[in-house]
Design a protein around this motif. Structure first.
Motif, PDB file in Angstrom:
ATOM      1  N   VAL B   4       0.812  -1.226   0.000  1.00 23.13           N
ATOM      2  CA  VAL B   4       0.000   0.000   0.000  1.00 23.13           C
ATOM      3  C   VAL B   4       0.846   1.278   0.000  1.00 23.13           C
ATOM      4  CG1 VAL B   4      -1.717   1.304   1.284  1.00 23.13           C
ATOM      5  CG2 VAL B   4      -2.023  -1.135   0.936  1.00 23.13           C
ATOM      6  N   PRO B   5       1.855   1.398   0.904  1.00 21.86           N
ATOM      7  CA  PRO B   5       2.657   2.619   0.876  1.00 21.86           C
ATOM      8  C   PRO B   5       3.326   2.853  -0.476  1.00 21.86           C
ATOM      9  CG  PRO B   5       3.208   1.280   2.794  1.00 21.86           C
ATOM     10  CD  PRO B   5       2.295   0.476   1.946  1.00 21.86           C
ATOM     11  N   LEU B   6       3.737   1.764  -1.089  1.00 21.67           N
ATOM     12  CA  LEU B   6       4.409   1.863  -2.377  1.00 21.67           C
ATOM     13  C   LEU B   6       3.508   2.545  -3.406  1.00 21.67           C
ATOM     14  CD1 LEU B   6       7.148   0.677  -3.482  1.00 21.67           C
ATOM     15  CD2 LEU B   6       5.724  -1.024  -4.629  1.00 21.67           C
ATOM     16  N   TYR B   7       2.227   2.082  -3.461  1.00 20.54           N
ATOM     17  CA  TYR B   7       1.275   2.673  -4.394  1.00 20.54           C
ATOM     18  C   TYR B   7       1.123   4.158  -4.125  1.00 20.54           C
ATOM     19  CZ  TYR B   7      -0.714  -1.319  -6.853  1.00 20.54           C
ATOM     20  OH  TYR B   7      -0.920  -2.359  -7.682  1.00 20.54           O
ATOM     21  N   GLU B   8       0.940   4.482  -2.854  1.00 23.60           N
ATOM     22  CA  GLU B   8       0.685   5.878  -2.519  1.00 23.60           C
ATOM     23  C   GLU B   8       1.856   6.750  -2.950  1.00 23.60           C
ATOM     24  OE1 GLU B   8      -0.382   6.363   1.514  1.00 23.60           O
ATOM     25  OE2 GLU B   8      -2.494   5.846   1.160  1.00 23.60           O
ATOM     26  N   GLU B   9       3.066   6.182  -2.723  1.00 25.32           N
ATOM     27  CA  GLU B   9       4.248   6.944  -3.089  1.00 25.32           C
ATOM     28  C   GLU B   9       4.256   7.241  -4.596  1.00 25.32           C
ATOM     29  OE1 GLU B   9       8.693   5.779  -2.598  1.00 25.32           O
ATOM     30  OE2 GLU B   9       7.633   5.525  -0.707  1.00 25.32           O
ATOM     31  N   SER B  10       3.969   6.204  -5.386  1.00 25.26           N
ATOM     32  CA  SER B  10       4.016   6.418  -6.830  1.00 25.26           C
ATOM     33  C   SER B  10       2.899   7.368  -7.258  1.00 25.26           C
ATOM     34  CB  SER B  10       3.918   5.090  -7.573  1.00 25.26           C
ATOM     35  OG  SER B  10       2.637   4.540  -7.376  1.00 25.26           O
ATOM     36  N   ALA B  11       1.775   7.305  -6.564  1.00 28.33           N
ATOM     37  CA  ALA B  11       0.698   8.226  -6.914  1.00 28.33           C
ATOM     38  C   ALA B  11       1.117   9.661  -6.621  1.00 28.33           C
ATOM     39  CB  ALA B  11      -0.568   7.881  -6.124  1.00 28.33           C
ATOM     40  N   HIS B  12       1.864   9.829  -5.507  1.00 30.57           N
ATOM     41  CA  HIS B  12       2.297  11.179  -5.164  1.00 30.57           C
ATOM     42  C   HIS B  12       3.319  11.710  -6.158  1.00 30.57           C
ATOM     43  CE1 HIS B  12       0.353  12.546  -1.619  1.00 30.57           C
ATOM     44  NE2 HIS B  12       0.427  11.338  -1.093  1.00 30.57           N
ATOM     45  N   ARG B  13       4.163  10.816  -6.638  1.00 31.73           N
ATOM     46  CA  ARG B  13       5.219  11.289  -7.524  1.00 31.73           C
ATOM     47  C   ARG B  13       4.644  11.832  -8.834  1.00 31.73           C
ATOM     48  NH1 ARG B  13       9.083   6.716  -7.927  1.00 31.73           N
ATOM     49  NH2 ARG B  13       8.998   6.695  -5.664  1.00 31.73           N
ATOM     50  N   LYS B  14       3.461  11.334  -9.212  1.00 29.02           N
ATOM     51  CA  LYS B  14       2.877  11.782 -10.479  1.00 29.02           C
ATOM     52  C   LYS B  14       2.332  13.208 -10.403  1.00 29.02           C
ATOM     53  CE  LYS B  14       0.411   8.074 -11.348  1.00 29.02           C
ATOM     54  NZ  LYS B  14      -0.696   7.320 -11.902  1.00 29.02           N
ATOM     55  N   HIS B  15       2.239  13.775  -9.179  1.00 27.62           N
ATOM     56  CA  HIS B  15       1.628  15.103  -9.045  1.00 27.62           C
ATOM     57  C   HIS B  15       2.508  16.210  -9.624  1.00 27.62           C
ATOM     58  CE1 HIS B  15      -1.379  13.943  -5.692  1.00 27.62           C
ATOM     59  NE2 HIS B  15      -1.497  13.240  -6.784  1.00 27.62           N
ATOM     60  N   PRO B  17       2.936  20.111 -10.998  1.00 24.68           N
ATOM     61  CA  PRO B  17       2.300  21.337 -10.483  1.00 24.68           C
ATOM     62  C   PRO B  17       0.908  21.539 -11.068  1.00 24.68           C
ATOM     63  CG  PRO B  17       4.549  21.783 -11.172  1.00 24.68           C
ATOM     64  CD  PRO B  17       4.276  20.358 -11.533  1.00 24.68           C
ATOM     65  N   TRP B  18       0.725  21.295 -12.340  1.00 27.20           N
ATOM     66  CA  TRP B  18      -0.564  21.488 -12.988  1.00 27.20           C
ATOM     67  C   TRP B  18      -1.621  20.616 -12.338  1.00 27.20           C
ATOM     68  CZ3 TRP B  18      -3.948  24.146 -15.273  1.00 27.20           C
ATOM     69  CH2 TRP B  18      -4.969  23.573 -16.031  1.00 27.20           C
ATOM     70  N   ARG B  19      -1.213  19.371 -12.092  1.00 24.37           N
ATOM     71  CA  ARG B  19      -2.129  18.423 -11.478  1.00 24.37           C
ATOM     72  C   ARG B  19      -2.492  18.886 -10.063  1.00 24.37           C
ATOM     73  NH1 ARG B  19      -2.740  12.213 -11.330  1.00 24.37           N
ATOM     74  NH2 ARG B  19      -4.833  12.371 -10.465  1.00 24.37           N
ATOM     75  N   ARG B  20      -1.494  19.459  -9.363  1.00 25.43           N
ATOM     76  CA  ARG B  20      -1.762  19.898  -8.005  1.00 25.43           C
ATOM     77  C   ARG B  20      -2.784  21.039  -7.997  1.00 25.43           C
ATOM     78  NH1 ARG B  20       3.665  20.660  -5.568  1.00 25.43           N
ATOM     79  NH2 ARG B  20       4.007  18.625  -6.487  1.00 25.43           N
ATOM     80  N   ILE B  21      -2.650  21.951  -8.952  1.00 23.73           N
ATOM     81  CA  ILE B  21      -3.644  23.037  -9.059  1.00 23.73           C
ATOM     82  C   ILE B  21      -5.021  22.448  -9.350  1.00 23.73           C
ATOM     83  CG2 ILE B  21      -4.351  25.043 -10.416  1.00 23.73           C
ATOM     84  CD1 ILE B  21      -1.375  25.584 -10.885  1.00 23.73           C
TER      85      ILE B  21
END
Lengths: 279, 310
Positions: B4-15, B17-21
């Motif tokens: 589970v942590p692994l998935y979350e990490e990879s999901a975070h890395r995809k963010h 700046p545009w996606r964050r906005i």
């Protein structure tokens, strides 16, 4: 022995009271139906008989063939149907946002929506008329749809939110981890699961728009764009002696509302509480 | 578990700046259509309506429209019809709420325990709620009409009325016509809400109480009522506001008459706007009603806060 006598009299009281409620609820509607099938020559002579000695459908034939009621009926179906669909779309989005997101200003939005449920809508009659008439939205079904949509969005949002709250968050989170955007997850996973909620919202809003009278009276003055309530009311004030025809028209007005009621009946207890008491 | 942590990490890395906005504004996109509609169709007209209260706006008079300050409120202060409608609003609201609540509570209690045929009985007793309000008004007006309705004849036979006459044209009784229609129409709302609350009371409490020897009345006063209290308070308070604003039945059944005996404040506002086309004065009356309701709502919010803390 004693307890069985007690429970028998209790059950008797229980069913007796329920019978009273059923009769009280149905009697006015029964009377509407009864007068609508009473021919004119029997109306006065058989005033308080429970069923006419010679029922006839003449009033219905007249109302359907020689009056404007089919047009009013069509107008009301268009207005209520469009309102129901629009409100459900808009409220599904905002209800979802209320259920899933924490965002700045959320409390303000909840407050705003609650206030719209509290303040007297009748005070908007005059300003909306003033705003709509230069835009050509008076005497038009579109104008009514816009007004009804706005009025029903707050309640429908609370209703949809309560249905979304009942669906576990893990579902769309799993889909989003698999790479779906939130909107796709919402559209393809969450929305299909809330179909009962969507149906209930459609039903509530349709019934509310079908019943609305004051804005319809104010905004529409030409017969061609009248909704059913306005048509029936002007008929009543013009031909106040044609009781049979008025009541036949009344029965017609009852049909769509009752159909929707039967459809949503199952969700009533769950839905109304969520929508009405939440605030 | 460990993946589970692994998935979350990879999901975070995809963010990016545009996606964050996009993520930050996402909720606002979902609520935008609602907010837009409510603002344009309810808030803007509300503000405009409030401004009308200080202007002379009559639809039939093309020269009206000027700013007249507090003139409407001065008229209002001496307007006997307005004060009368205030008194009628109290009678109308109080009688309707009390009767709807009392009948609704009994109905909810009757429907709470399973019995054969409950589904169909429930559907039948809730049916009035689906009846369009204008129709329930007309329907009751017809029931009270001695020409086609049975009620005057029955009431005369029971001695309630001295002669089978229409109570809607009797100034001292007319208000009971719309109240009857309102009670008939509104019982299901209370019954539905209270039934939902009743069904959320855990059953084992009742079982424990009856093992301890508590009779039905004790169980009702010691378990049911305290559990229902918050729902009852909120529903009654909200419904009071709603009924105070509810003019449809009166407009349909009596139009405020006879001799203004059934005119409530909200039907008075509608009459001023719709029949006399005096938008300015209507808005001034509306403003007074709004202030009174706001004060009332403020009390509700305080009560609710107090209840939530408890």
């Amino acid at each position: 022995m004693k307890s069985s006598a007690y429970s028998r009299s209790y059950r008797f009281l229980h069913y007796g009271l329920l019978a009273f409620y059923v009769i009280f609820a149905l009697f006015p509607l029964y009377w509407l139906l009864k007068v609508s099938v009473t021919p004119n020559d029997l109306l006065y002579s058989e005033g308080i008989r429970l069923w006419p000695s010679r029922p006839s459908l003449a009033h219905y034939t007249f109302v359907l063939a020689h009056s404007d009621f089919p047009l009013f009926f069509k107008n009301s179906v268009i207005v209520s149907g469009s309102t129901a669909v629009l409100v459900t779309l808009v409220a599904a989005l905002s209800g979802y946002a209320m259920s899933r997101f924490d965002f700045r200003g959320k409390m303000w939005l909840v407050g705003l929506m609650l206030v719209t449920q509290m303040f007297p809508l009748v005070m908007l009659v005059a300003p909306i008329f003033k705003l709509f008439s230069p835009l050509g939205l008076t005497n038009s079904l579109t104008g009514l749809v816009i007004v009804y949509t706005a009025f029903n969005v707050p309640f429908a949002t609370f209703l949809m939110q309560s249905f979304f709250d009942g669906i576990p968050k893990d579902l769309e989170e799993a889909a989003m981890i698999d790479g779906a955007s939130r909107f796709r997850a919402f559209q393809q996973i969450i929305l299909p699961l809330t179909l009962p909620g969507v149906a209930a919202t459609l039903g509530f809003v349709f019934t509310a728009a079908w019943s609305e009278l004051l804005f319809a009276l104010m905004l529409v003055s030409k017969a061609g764009a009248s909704t059913f309530p306005v048509g029936l009311l002007s008929f009543v004030s013009k031909f106040s002696v044609d009781f049979g025809q008025m009541m036949a028209a009344g029965v017609l007005a009852l049909i769509p509302a009752c159909l929707f009621f039967l459809l949503i009946q199952r969700y009533l207890v769950q839905g109304l509480t969520a929508g009405a008491v939440k605030g | 578990m460990t993946t589970v942590p692994l998935y979350e990490e990879s999901a975070h890395r995809k963010h990016t700046p545009w996606r964050r906005i996009m993520l930050a504004v996402e909720p606002y996109i979902y609520i935008a259509p609602s907010v837009l509609l409510i603002t344009m169709i309810m808030l803007v007209p509300l503000v405009i309506g409030l401004s009308y209260a200080f202007r002379d706006i009559q639809l039939i008079n093309p020269f009206s429209g000027g700013f007249i300050g507090l003139e409407h409120f001065r008229t209002l202060w001496t307007d006997a019809a307005f004060w009368h409608s205030m008194k009628n609003t109290l009678v109308w609201t109080f009688a309707s709420v009390v009767l709807q609540f009392a009948f609704g509570l009994v109905l909810a209690l009757l429907l709470n325990n399973p019995f054969p045929g409950r589904g169909i009985v429930q559907a039948l007793v809730f049916l009035p709620w689906a009846v369009p309000t204008f129709l329930s008004g007309l329907n009751w007006a017809w029931l009270f009409n001695p020409v086609v309705g049975p009620l005057p004849h029955w009431m005369a036979a029971l001695g309630i009325l001295s002669a089978p006459e229409n109570i809607l044209s009797d100034p001292s009784l007319a208000m009971w016509g719309p109240i009857a229609a309102n009670v008939w129409w509104g019982i299901p709302f209370f019954a539905i809400t209270l039934l939902a609350a009743l069904q959320s009371i855990p059953q084992d409490i009742y079982e424990a109480a009856s093992i301890d020897g508590a009779g039905p009345w004790r169980r009702f006063t010691d378990i049911t009522l305290p559990f229902l209290a918050p729902t009852i308070a909120i529903t009654v308070l909200l419904r009071t506001v709603w009924i105070a604003n509810f003019a449809d039945l009166i407009i349909v059944m009596t139009n405020g008459g006879p001799a203004d005996q059934t005119q409530i404040v909200s039907s008075y506002i509608f009459t001023q706007a719709f029949r006399r086309l005096d938008f300015g004065y209507a808005s001034a009356v509306a403003m007074v009603l709004l202030i009174l309701l706001l004060a009332y709502s403020f009390v509700i919010i305080l009560l609710r806060q107090a209840m939530l803390k408890r």
